[in-house]
Motif scaffolding. Structure first.
Motif, PDB file in Angstrom:
ATOM      1  N   LYS A 281     -46.224  63.432 -18.337  1.00 12.30           N
ATOM      2  CA  LYS A 281     -45.059  63.244 -17.738  1.00 12.30           C
ATOM      3  C   LYS A 281     -43.969  63.341 -18.776  1.00 12.30           C
ATOM      4  O   LYS A 281     -42.678  63.533 -18.403  1.00 12.30           O
ATOM      5  CB  LYS A 281     -45.287  61.627 -17.495  1.00 12.30           C
ATOM      6  CG  LYS A 281     -45.753  61.339 -16.138  1.00 12.30           C
ATOM      7  CD  LYS A 281     -45.656  59.870 -15.929  1.00 12.30           C
ATOM      8  CE  LYS A 281     -46.790  59.257 -14.769  1.00 12.30           C
ATOM      9  NZ  LYS A 281     -46.004  59.121 -13.454  1.00 12.30           N
TER      10      LYS A 281
ATOM     11  N   LYS B 238     -43.331  54.558 -19.053  1.00  9.32           N
ATOM     12  CA  LYS B 238     -44.619  55.241 -18.490  1.00  9.32           C
ATOM     13  C   LYS B 238     -45.393  55.987 -19.517  1.00  9.32           C
ATOM     14  O   LYS B 238     -44.726  56.527 -20.545  1.00  9.32           O
ATOM     15  CB  LYS B 238     -43.712  56.421 -17.509  1.00  9.32           C
ATOM     16  CG  LYS B 238     -43.041  56.000 -16.500  1.00  9.32           C
ATOM     17  CD  LYS B 238     -42.736  57.032 -15.479  1.00  9.32           C
ATOM     18  CE  LYS B 238     -41.693  56.586 -14.259  1.00  9.32           C
ATOM     19  NZ  LYS B 238     -41.497  57.482 -13.419  1.00  9.32           N
TER      20      LYS B 238
ATOM     21  N   GLY C 225     -49.291  54.406 -10.204  1.00  7.03           N
ATOM     22  CA  GLY C 225     -48.588  53.517 -10.459  1.00  7.03           C
ATOM     23  C   GLY C 225     -49.074  52.430 -11.819  1.00  7.03           C
ATOM     24  O   GLY C 225     -48.404  51.808 -12.450  1.00  7.03           O
TER      25      GLY C 225
ATOM     26  N   GLU D   8     -37.484  55.441 -19.474  1.00  6.18           N
ATOM     27  CA  GLU D   8     -36.779  55.822 -18.380  1.00  6.18           C
ATOM     28  C   GLU D   8     -35.796  55.037 -17.740  1.00  6.18           C
ATOM     29  O   GLU D   8     -36.148  53.570 -17.735  1.00  6.18           O
ATOM     30  CB  GLU D   8     -37.476  56.400 -17.153  1.00  6.18           C
ATOM     31  CG  GLU D   8     -38.047  57.646 -17.121  1.00  6.18           C
ATOM     32  CD  GLU D   8     -38.559  57.881 -15.794  1.00  6.18           C
ATOM     33  OE1 GLU D   8     -39.655  58.493 -15.689  1.00  6.18           O
ATOM     34  OE2 GLU D   8     -38.009  57.348 -14.522  1.00  6.18           O
ATOM     35  N   GLU D   9     -34.387  55.226 -17.614  1.00  2.00           N
ATOM     36  CA  GLU D   9     -33.463  54.336 -17.109  1.00  2.00           C
ATOM     37  C   GLU D   9     -33.948  53.697 -15.650  1.00  2.00           C
ATOM     38  O   GLU D   9     -34.539  54.723 -14.956  1.00  2.00           O
ATOM     39  CB  GLU D   9     -32.395  55.367 -17.118  1.00  2.00           C
ATOM     40  CG  GLU D   9     -31.061  54.479 -16.243  1.00  2.00           C
ATOM     41  CD  GLU D   9     -29.885  55.316 -15.695  1.00  2.00           C
ATOM     42  OE1 GLU D   9     -29.042  54.965 -15.009  1.00  2.00           O
ATOM     43  OE2 GLU D   9     -30.068  56.531 -16.162  1.00  2.00           O
TER      44      GLU D   9
ATOM     45  N   VAL E  30     -33.712  53.161 -12.011  1.00  6.66           N
ATOM     46  CA  VAL E  30     -32.827  53.641 -10.997  1.00  6.66           C
ATOM     47  C   VAL E  30     -33.050  52.443  -9.974  1.00  6.66           C
ATOM     48  O   VAL E  30     -33.685  51.850  -9.500  1.00  6.66           O
ATOM     49  CB  VAL E  30     -33.449  54.897 -10.358  1.00  6.66           C
ATOM     50  CG1 VAL E  30     -32.430  55.418  -9.317  1.00  6.66           C
ATOM     51  CG2 VAL E  30     -33.405  55.944 -11.368  1.00  6.66           C
TER      52      VAL E  30
ATOM     53  N   GLU F 206     -37.023  56.325  -1.588  1.00  6.32           N
ATOM     54  CA  GLU F 206     -37.861  57.254  -2.160  1.00  6.32           C
ATOM     55  C   GLU F 206     -38.434  58.092  -0.979  1.00  6.32           C
ATOM     56  O   GLU F 206     -38.987  57.701  -0.271  1.00  6.32           O
ATOM     57  CB  GLU F 206     -39.117  56.508  -2.673  1.00  6.32           C
ATOM     58  CG  GLU F 206     -38.841  55.629  -3.983  1.00  6.32           C
ATOM     59  CD  GLU F 206     -40.163  55.278  -4.547  1.00  6.32           C
ATOM     60  OE1 GLU F 206     -40.984  56.101  -4.761  1.00  6.32           O
ATOM     61  OE2 GLU F 206     -40.163  54.036  -4.953  1.00  6.32           O
TER      62      GLU F 206
ATOM     63  N   GLU G 165     -41.069  62.893  -9.915  1.00  5.89           N
ATOM     64  CA  GLU G 165     -42.318  63.614 -10.559  1.00  5.89           C
ATOM     65  C   GLU G 165     -42.783  64.376  -9.488  1.00  5.89           C
ATOM     66  O   GLU G 165     -42.362  64.368  -8.404  1.00  5.89           O
ATOM     67  CB  GLU G 165     -43.222  62.623 -10.870  1.00  5.89           C
ATOM     68  CG  GLU G 165     -43.974  61.680 -10.189  1.00  5.89           C
ATOM     69  CD  GLU G 165     -45.072  60.889 -10.585  1.00  5.89           C
ATOM     70  OE1 GLU G 165     -45.434  61.349 -11.775  1.00  5.89           O
ATOM     71  OE2 GLU G 165     -45.733  60.391  -9.613  1.00  5.89           O
TER      72      GLU G 165
HETATM   73  P1  ADP Z   1     -47.224  57.258 -10.762  1.00  6.00           P
HETATM   74  O1  ADP Z   1     -47.561  58.778 -11.140  1.00  6.00           O
HETATM   75  O2  ADP Z   1     -48.139  56.342 -11.285  1.00  6.00           O
HETATM   76  O3  ADP Z   1     -47.169  57.274  -9.057  1.00  6.00           O
HETATM   77  P2  ADP Z   1     -44.302  57.337 -10.705  1.00  6.00           P
HETATM   78  O4  ADP Z   1     -43.637  57.899 -11.992  1.00  6.00           O
HETATM   79  O5  ADP Z   1     -44.453  57.806  -9.206  1.00  6.00           O
HETATM   80  O6  ADP Z   1     -46.054  56.907 -11.170  1.00  6.00           O
HETATM   81  O7  ADP Z   1     -43.793  55.903 -10.481  1.00  6.00           O
HETATM   82  C1  ADP Z   1     -44.423  54.809  -9.444  1.00  6.00           C
HETATM   83  C2  ADP Z   1     -43.311  53.914  -8.916  1.00  6.00           C
HETATM   84  O8  ADP Z   1     -42.463  53.037  -9.717  1.00  6.00           O
HETATM   85  C3  ADP Z   1     -42.238  54.860  -8.112  1.00  6.00           C
HETATM   86  O9  ADP Z   1     -42.694  55.214  -6.871  1.00  6.00           O
HETATM   87  C4  ADP Z   1     -41.047  53.984  -8.247  1.00  6.00           C
HETATM   88  O10 ADP Z   1     -41.312  52.944  -6.939  1.00  6.00           O
HETATM   89  C5  ADP Z   1     -41.207  53.387  -9.465  1.00  6.00           C
HETATM   90  N1  ADP Z   1     -40.426  53.944 -10.321  1.00  6.00           N
HETATM   91  C6  ADP Z   1     -40.757  54.929 -11.102  1.00  6.00           C
HETATM   92  N2  ADP Z   1     -39.776  55.482 -12.026  1.00  6.00           N
HETATM   93  C7  ADP Z   1     -38.542  54.539 -11.789  1.00  6.00           C
HETATM   94  C8  ADP Z   1     -37.425  54.587 -12.402  1.00  6.00           C
HETATM   95  N3  ADP Z   1     -36.870  55.434 -13.211  1.00  6.00           N
HETATM   96  N4  ADP Z   1     -36.623  53.609 -11.856  1.00  6.00           N
HETATM   97  C9  ADP Z   1     -36.919  52.676 -10.844  1.00  6.00           C
HETATM   98  N5  ADP Z   1     -38.191  52.977 -10.339  1.00  6.00           N
HETATM   99  C10 ADP Z   1     -39.083  53.679 -10.747  1.00  6.00           C
END
Ligand code: ADP
Length: 392
Positions: free
Chosen positions: A103, A145, A153, A177-178, A180, A185, A276
């Motif tokens: 990532k 992450k 998740g 990460e900031e 959001v 989504e 991603e």
């Molecule tokens: P995975 O690869 O395990 O699915 P993700 O990067 O998609 O991980 O993150 C899982 C969930 O976490 C996302 O679907 C979202 O709901 C939440 N999330 C991830 N990054 C952010 C962020 N920068 N701000 C707010 N919520 C986030």
């Protein structure tokens, strides 16, 4: 069309759903998979037992194939790189798989290529984490992450304050990460073949259950504005074209699911963020089997075999419900209520054939077609209440 042997790393449900379009085009599909009970095991004659993260297993398997692809990205990228050197076609290319496995590299790629994504910093270990956060306490809550080995998740957490970070922060290479403020989504699936043709499916929306803050169902097409649609398609095309440029590859070949965030208060164009990507068939594209002119699985095969890409027109609105194992049930699955479901029009169950159910394990999905959101929602409620994956 010349008969080619196509080898897929992984024999799970995504691989299983590649089989049907492969039959239609008379493509010889082979699977490499360590779990002899995996979803492909009972439906493919060409099921090879082996470990997809093992260099030698992947090399031995790949050498017998003409084209090698994946249905999961946690595979030996080193072996795939060696196969490329030996002249095999590997799609998506090994350099892209390597990038997506981490990532941190993935985020850096977005930044280097001016692809909009949430702000981030790279952190090497817990000491650096605490150091950074002590000096930046205005950034809480913040998302941490793991660089590698997180899935579904797991490996993603929100740190609320310094105390929380000290207690729960990951002590491994990670991303901060900031956070959001997400309005929606969405996910856009795009395909590209060697000729450089690109085809994009309509955006799909993840509808969250407000009460439990969990994914409730997926809705296609996403309920977003025209300009958001255009921007999401533009971003998906941009990502698939730019992926791999740096490695001297002229754009990615294969199927790519691009997960996007639409932030709240986003009315100006260009503010959609890339979260991603996954370079393979994706959960957010299951509905294309029944609802699109071409399914994502057929499109994956077309793209890696350099065939003309199929049209992606949606024939109908659709919802996807995940069928997951009930709490307190572990063992041989029983699909309670499946008969009733089969009685409903425009409802299509897909059972993955896993030998064991466990709480929250993905055991299948159900696609529901409908002409409008209201009639879809009615049916979603009906379906939800009628089927359970349990043991008896
Ligand atoms: P995975 O690869 O395990 O699915 P993700 O990067 O998609 O991980 O993150 C899982 C969930 O976490 C996302 O679907 C979202 O709901 C939440 N999330 C991830 N990054 C952010 C962020 N920068 N701000 C707010 N919520 C986030």
């Amino acid at each position: 069309m010349q008969q080619k042997k196509v080898g897929i790393l992984g024999g799970g449900q995504l691989g299983r759903m590649l089989i049907s379009p492969a039959i239609d085009l008379d493509i010889e599909l082979h699977f490499l998979e360590n779990d002899s009970d995996a979803p492909c095991s009972t439906v493919s004659r060409n099921f090879h037992k082996g470990n997809i993260i093992d260099y030698q297993d992947v090399l031995d398997f790949g050498r017998k194939m003409d084209i090698i692809s994946i249905e999961i990205e946690k595979v030996s990228a080193d072996a795939l790189e060696q196969l490329e050197k030996e002249g095999k076609k590997v799609f998506p290319q090994s350099a892209i798989i390597r990038l997506i496995q981490d990532k941190r590299l993935q985020k850096q790629f977005y930044k280097d290529n001016q692809i909009p994504t949430s702000d981030f910093v790279l952190i090497d270990d817990k000491e650096e984490l605490i150091n950074y956060l002590s000096k930046n306490q205005d950034k809480f809550p913040i998302v941490q992450k793991l660089g590698k080995d997180g899935y579904d998740g797991k490996g993603v957490q929100i740190l609320k304050n310094l105390e929380d970070a000290k207690q729960n922060g990951f002590d491994a290479p990670s991303l901060l990460e900031e956070k959001v403020d997400i309005e929606k989504e969405i996910s856009v699936i795009v395909a590209r073949n060697e000729k450089g043709e690109i085809a994009v499916f309509d955006a799909v929306e993840m509808v969250v259950n407000e009460k439990y803050n969990l994914l409730d169902y997926l809705l296609a097409p996403a309920n977003i504005t025209e300009s958001q649609k255009e921007e999401s398609v533009r971003l998906a095309r941009e990502v698939i074209e730019k992926l791999g440029n740096k490695e001297g590859i002229d754009g990615m070949v294969g199927l790519l699911a691009v997960e996007l965030f639409i932030p709240k208060n986003n009315d100006q164009q260009g503010a959609i963020l890339v979260n991603e990507v996954a370079p393979r068939p994706h959960n957010s594209g299951h509905h294309t089997i029944e609802a699109s002119t071409t399914s994502q699985y057929a499109q994956h095969l077309r793209s890696i075999m350099n065939l003309p890409l199929g049209k992606t027109t949606l024939r109908s609105s659709a919802a996807i419900l995940n069928l997951i194992g009930e709490e307190n049930h572990t063992g041989k699955p029983f699909y309670e209520g499946l008969d009733k479901l089969l009685d409903l029009e425009n409802v299509y169950p897909h059972i993955y054939g896993k030998k064991i159910t466990k709480p929250a394990r993905k055991m299948g999905h159900i696609t529901i077609l409908g002409n409008d959101i209201e009639s879809l929602k009615e049916k979603i409620d009906k379906v939800k209440g009628s089927i359970r994956v349990i043991t008896r």
